[in-house]
Design an enzyme around this catalytic site. Structure first.
Site, PDB file in Angstrom:
ATOM      1  N   ILE A  11       1.093  -1.544   0.053  1.00 38.02           N
ATOM      2  CA  ILE A  11      -0.065  -0.241  -0.073  1.00 38.02           C
ATOM      3  C   ILE A  11       0.807   1.088   0.201  1.00 38.02           C
ATOM      4  O   ILE A  11       0.853   1.971  -0.996  1.00 38.02           O
ATOM      5  CB  ILE A  11      -1.121   0.282   1.351  1.00 38.02           C
ATOM      6  N   ASN A 110      -5.676  -2.455   7.446  1.00 44.30           N
ATOM      7  CA  ASN A 110      -7.175  -3.026   8.667  1.00 44.30           C
ATOM      8  C   ASN A 110      -7.471  -2.328   9.603  1.00 44.30           C
ATOM      9  O   ASN A 110      -6.773  -1.942  10.748  1.00 44.30           O
ATOM     10  CB  ASN A 110      -6.970  -4.203   8.597  1.00 44.30           C
ATOM     11  N   LYS A 193     -15.999  -2.601   6.388  1.00 51.76           N
ATOM     12  CA  LYS A 193     -14.383  -3.295   6.139  1.00 51.76           C
ATOM     13  C   LYS A 193     -14.142  -4.814   6.867  1.00 51.76           C
ATOM     14  O   LYS A 193     -13.949  -5.586   7.088  1.00 51.76           O
ATOM     15  CB  LYS A 193     -13.371  -2.527   6.235  1.00 51.76           C
TER      16      LYS A 193
END
Length: 320
Positions: A11, A110, A193
């Site tokens: 990322i 996350n 998520k």
């Protein structure tokens, strides 16, 4: 605009390339091996969306905070694993001279509640979170491959401040080819998520399969349904909300769109396990268990999944 990216994994490299493409001055904070790789090879963003490639003269690389000039950065993007948050937040506090008066910290990770280590040290109005549901892998240390995408990267605040100060980052990501927006409801999207990650990520890692395979077996579907029901109970008991009224509403979209859109993606937890490194389970199902205990909610399936991943992790420690 001066941007520091802490965490030069898949990322981090992708976002770095995005920022450079929009004429930002980008610096990476990287471990020695990765620093050497990107100094030698440059960085690349490949896969779906625009391909970007930049030589090392287009960015700066640091391997320790003492090298970094003072009062330089407008934004700091945290793209490390969640396992590093305590160390990173403390290091930024100890080296706060590198931050400008209005530097904003944006966390691309996350999990839920990842801003908590940072707001211990910095005013909550300076800390933001992003919901990333795009799949990134790193086939080589200097290359980020975007493998799947289902929804835009969303940036907002869990502390309910305005998004005006971070709209420029979202616009730059969007213009680089990756869809992105800001939102005042980031908590709802982060919980969305969490539902997705806590259901698919550890179970896919334990069974060593991609996300799509989990929906092709009644036994794994049964496990996922129980995980979803438990997480919804925790969301409700904790006073949070998400984008669906009931767990059944979520399951309809989960099985009809979310998993099919990311069918071939393999869990980041599985990638960690194959590298024999610590996973992010504590900020995924571990966070569910923490909130469940605080609110007297039973989450036995989440606990089993969590214990299985921690068992695998403990085997790594024993083999070291």
């Amino acid at each position: 605009m001066n941007i520091l990216i802490i965490g030069t994994g898949a990322i981090g490299i992708a976002l770095g390339a995005s920022m450079i493409s929009q004429k930002a001055n980008v610096s990476f904070y990287a471990r020695e091996k990765t620093a050497q790789a990107i100094k030698t090879e440059g960085i690349q963003r490949i896969g779906i969306f625009n391909h970007l490639k930049y030589d090392s003269n287009k960015f700066t690389v640091y391997t320790n905070y003492e090298e970094i000039p003072s009062n330089i950065f407008d934004y700091i993007l945290i793209t490390s694993k969640t396992t590093a948050n305590n160390d990173i937040s403390r290091a930024l506090h100890e080296n706060k001279r590198i931050l400008g008066k209005n530097t904003k910290i944006i966390i691309f990770q996350n999990g839920f509640g990842n801003d908590e280590p940072y707001i211990q040290y910095f005013d909550k109005t300076r800390v933001y979170c992003a919901r990333v549901i795009t799949g990134f892998t790193r086939p080589q240390r200097h290359i980020s491959e975007i493998t799947v995408h289902t929804q835009p990267i969303l940036i907002g605040s869990l502390q309910n401040q305005d998004t005006q100060d971070i709209e420029v980052i979202s616009e730059m990501i969007n213009k680089s080819g990756i869809p992105s927006k800001t939102t005042k409801d980031i908590d709802k999207y982060l919980w969305a998520k969490m539902l997705y990650n806590c259901t698919l990520n550890p179970l896919g890692a334990i069974l060593d399969v991609n996300y799509g395979k989990l929906t092709e077996n009644n036994y794994s579907i049964n496990i996922m349904n129980k995980l979803i029901d438990e997480i919804f109970n925790v969301i409700t008991a904790s006073g949070y909300s998400t984008l669906w009224k009931t767990s059944d509403d979520y399951k309809k979209e989960f099985y009809s769109k979310l998993v099919p859109d990311t069918y071939n993606h393999k869990p980041s937890t599985l990638q960690d396990i194959k590298k024999k490194q610590k996973t992010e389970i504590d900020t995924l199902n571990g966070k569910i268990i923490q909130l469940a205990k605080q609110n007297n909610v039973e989450v036995p399936v989440n606990e089993i999944i969590y214990d299985m991943i921690k068992t695998i992790e403990s085997n790594f420690e024993e083999s070291e």
